[in-house]
Structures are given as C-alpha cells and as structure tokens.
Design an enzyme around this catalytic site. Structure first.
Site, mmCIF file in Angstrom:
data_model
loop_
_atom_site.group_PDB
_atom_site.id
_atom_site.type_symbol
_atom_site.label_atom_id
_atom_site.label_comp_id
_atom_site.label_asym_id
_atom_site.label_seq_id
_atom_site.Cartn_x
_atom_site.Cartn_y
_atom_site.Cartn_z
ATOM 1 C CE1 TYR A 186 -3.538 -2.389 5.804
ATOM 2 C CE2 TYR A 186 -3.254 0.078 5.329
ATOM 3 C CZ TYR A 186 -3.511 -1.765 5.337
ATOM 4 O OH TYR A 186 -4.140 -1.808 2.897
ATOM 5 C CB SER A 237 -1.184 -0.219 1.311
ATOM 6 O OG SER A 237 -0.970 1.247 1.337
ATOM 7 C CE LYS A 297 -1.520 -4.197 3.527
ATOM 8 N NZ LYS A 297 -1.504 -5.921 2.908
#
Ligand SMILES: NC(=O)c1ccc[n+]([C@@H]2O[C@H](COP(=O)([O-])OP(=O)(O)OC[C@H]3O[C@@H](n4cnc5c(N)ncnc54)[C@H](O)[C@@H]3O)[C@@H](O)[C@H]2O)c1
Ligand SMILES: O=c1ccn([C@@H]2O[C@H](COP(=O)(O)OP(=O)(O)O[C@H]3O[C@H](CO)[C@@H](O)[C@H](O)[C@H]3O)[C@@H](O)[C@H]2O)c(=O)[nH]1
Length: 366
Positions: free
Chosen positions: A169, A145, A173
């Site tokens: 989050y 992302s 990643k």
C-alpha cells in the site's frame, strides 16, 4: 478552518462557479470534503465504484446540505481502472480541478493482494491523469499518506524527510508521489498538491456521515467504536513496551472535518498559484496521542469503559509518528481546529446513530 470567503468556489457568479471532480467521493474523506466544497460554493461531481462505500453516503451529504446545494452535487458510477468510465466522466463536464481520493487503503490486504493494489491505485491514477491531460484539466490534489515516511527516524515528520515504503500500500503512495513529480517536470503548466494525511478519525458533527469499514476494522478508532456498540468484545492494544509516556504507540489523529478543510485550502492554493509545480503538505495536528490516551478520550465521550487486552506489538508498526504542520500553516494558511476530545465526541455520535454504519443493521452488513 481553511482560509477563504464563504463562497470561494463561486468565482463571481452563477456562470463561473468552479467545478471540482472528486474521485472516491462516496468514501470516508471524500464525503466530508464534498460536503465542504458544496458549502463553499463549488459544483461537485463525485465518481466512485462503491468498492468500499455505498450510495447512501452521498444521500446523507445531500441531506446535510439541503435541497438547494444538493443540486450542485452530481454523481457518476465509474471505476478509474476502466478508461471508458473516465471518458464518460470527462465527457459530462469541464472540471477546474480534481481531488483524487479513490484508492484502496488497507495495509494487511495490500500485503495479501499487492497486484490488486497496484492495479487499482497505480493504474487508476495513471488513467485519471491521462484523462485530465486529454481534457485540459491540470490541477490535482492527491491523497497521499504519512505512510510515505516509513518508520520515521525523527519526529515530527517534515515534508522533506527521507521517504520509504514499508508495505505494498505504502509503495503505491510513494510511487504515485514520484510519478506525479515526474509528470509535473515534463508538464510544467500542471499544478499538483500531494497531501500526506496522518490518522483521520471522527465524523461530521451531525453524526450523519462517518467511516464505515467493511469487516473487522484494522484502525484504532473504528475498532474502539465497534467495541462500544457491542459488535466486538474487546480492544486489543498492540504494544505496551514502546518508549512512550505509557508504553503504547503515538500517532497524530486528525478530525476528518479538519482534513476536509485542508483540501479546500489546497484547492484554493492551486487556483491562486500558477507556478506551484508539485508540492507535498502534511495534514496533521502536530500533536501525538498514545493508544491508551485515545481509549480514555473515547471513554469520556462514550460515558463507559472500553474493555482492553494488552497484546504484543503489531508487526510493522512505528513507535511514534506525528506531523510537522508548519509548512501547511505557512503556505496553505490552514491548521487543524479540533482536538482528540472533539474527534471522539463526533466519532461516538456517528457510532451511536449508526451502530452498523450506512447499512443499518447486522443482517445487511457486508
Ligand atoms: N483513512 C485513512 O486513514 C487514510 C490515511 C492516509 C491516506 N488515505 C488515502 O485517502 C484516500 C481516501 O481514503 P478514505 O479513508 O476516504 O477511504 P475510503 O475507502 O472510505 O474511500 C475511497 C473511495 O474510493 C472508492 N474507490 C476505490 N477504488 C476506486 C476505483 N478504482 N474507482 C472508483 N472509485 C474507487 C471506494 O469505493 C471508496 O468510496 C485513499 O486514497 C487513501 O489511501 C487514507
Ligand atoms: O485494534 C487496534 C488497532 C490499532 N491499534 C494501534 O493503534 C495505533 C494506530 O493504528 P491505526 O489506526 O491502524 O493507524 P496506523 O497504524 O498509524 O496506520 C494508519 O495511518 C497511516 C497514516 O495515515 C496510514 O498510512 C495507514 O494506512 C493507516 O492504516 C497503532 O499503534 C496500532 O498498533 C491497536 O492497538 N489496536
């Protein structure tokens, strides 16, 4: 569109059709990618635990591709955090490659429940990699992302910019990117592409599949869509004092159909490049759009005004984020085809046909 012939997945005949495992295949990006893989001649196995999706989404994919291609779409109910489920998935078939979408993606939820994000995103990926290794599958496309760029100091974001996570989050990643680079280093025969998505929106042009978030959406377009269909009264515009054209924040919105074709391009690159190693590519359009520009583009498709309320900035938001697309263009031969007009047209088509998403009505929601 991705380069490659109409039947690129079918390496020359029935017996040699390439088989791809799509984790999170019932989700927003997974369904759009599974659809294109089928259209390209691949055999697709989707695995999903339906944490953030429903079986109906895959039924719609079958409906769009028709009865013949549908026979090449297989589904296994499974959770990547459960090793036995992965055993079942890898016992079912030999996969030429894996596209790994399965993961949790809500920033706010990750702040409230970081342990859930680590368990799901990190443990799930560790288990997947172990199962791939055990079963001799060494080609992986991973959903990363633009969040790994943190609050970028310079735009456009280029792949070798400094990386930083701003929330749990984002940390999953960032960690998974680093973990996959380490794994690659230790296992040089592996082939891994990390795709850094910017802001995926829109829906398939049929209006049959699209994004169907549970509860109140966090992201801009799903929120606007719910205002349009009357589920929410007004759009809160977070921040109108940024140093941008109209004071609202800039993002690089990308049509989910373009994003899906970026995965086909990445997959083809993996098949064609034995020594690729582990490489990251941005998937964006390279163009920035403000929140208000997006509202106006949606209004054009919708034909009515979206009521808005100017609000303070949302904590943690960046002022301006957009992609450099040069590396993906040069090395994957891929570039986005659609602009915000088409993104909003297709988002509205999906919304108008499915105001309550796949669940059909307000009573059945959640
Ligand atoms: N949509 C975005 O804005 C965006 C942006 C950047 C990156 N990503 C990443 O792309 C991927 C796909 O995103 P999406 O928008 O399609 O999300 P989504 O929630 O629609 O799809 C993810 C799918 O994975 C499934 N899943 C989650 N955990 C699982 C597990 N442990 N086992 C099996 N299935 C599991 C969910 O049920 C869901 O169907 C995610 O990894 C996400 O972090 C998304
Ligand atoms: O109701 C809303 C929702 C959003 N925004 C604004 O719209 C812009 C875009 O917001 P959003 O759609 O939430 O996208 P991002 O904040 O850019 O984050 C998304 O896109 C990133 C890059 O892919 C991912 O890392 C994140 O997980 C994902 O949530 C931001 O300025 C928000 O403040 C509003 O004004 N009102």
């Amino acid at each position: 569109m991705a380069n490659g012939g109409a039947d690129a997945g079918n390496g020359g005949g029935e017996g040699t059709r390439r088989s791809v495992l799509v984790t999170g295949g019932a989700g927003f990006i997974g369904t759009h990618t599974a659809l294109q893989l089928l259209e390209k001649g691949y055999d697709v196995t989707a695995v999903d635990n339906f944490h953030n999706s429903v079986p109906e989404a895959l039924e719609r994919v079958r409906h769009i591709v028709g009865p013949a291609l549908s026979t090449r779409l297989h589904f296994i109910l499974g959770d990547l955090t459960i090793k036995e489920d992965l055993e079942k998935v890898f016992a079912a078939k030999r996969y030429d490659a894996v596209i790994h979408f399965a993961g949790l993606k809500a920033v706010g939820e990750s702040v409230a429940h970081p342990e859930m994000y680590n368990r799901n995103n990190i443990v799930g990926t560790v288990n997947l990699y172990d199962a791939m290794k055990e079963h001799g599958c060494n080609k992986l496309v991973f959903s990363s992302s633009a969040t790994v760029y943190g609050q970028p100091e310079k735009v456009p974001c280029v792949e070798d910019s400094a990386l930083k996570a701003l929330n749990p989050y984002g940390r999953t990643k960032l960690y998974l990117e680093e973990m996959l680079r380490d794994y690659q280093h230790a296992n040089p025969e592996g082939r891994t592409i990390l795709l850094r998505y910017f802001n995926p929106i829109g829906a398939h042009e049929s209006g049959e599949i699209g994004e169907d978030p549970r509860g109140i959406p966090n992201n801009l377009l799903p929120y606007i869509q719910q205002v349009a269909v009357g589920r929410l009264p007004v759009l809160n515009v977070y921040g109108h004092d940024y140093r941008t054209r109209d004071g609202t924040a800039v993002r690089d919105y990308i049509h989910v159909v373009d994003l899906a074709s970026g995965h086909i391009a990445a997959l083809e690159k993996l098949f064609a490049t034995p020594d690729i190693g582990c490489v990251a590519y941005n998937l964006g359009t390279g163009r920035g759009t403000t929140v208000l520009e997006m509202v106006h583009a949606f209004e054009k498709a919708y034909g009515k005004k979206i009521p808005i309320k100017m609000c303070p900035r949302r904590p943690g938001d960046s002022e301006e984020v957009y992609a450099s697309t040069e590396k993906a263009e040069r090395e994957l031969g891929w570039r986005a085809q659609y602009g915000v007009e088409e993104m909003c047209r297709d988002q509205w088509k999906w919304a108008a046909k499915n105001p309550y998403g796949y669940r059909g009505s307000a009573d059945k929601k959640d």
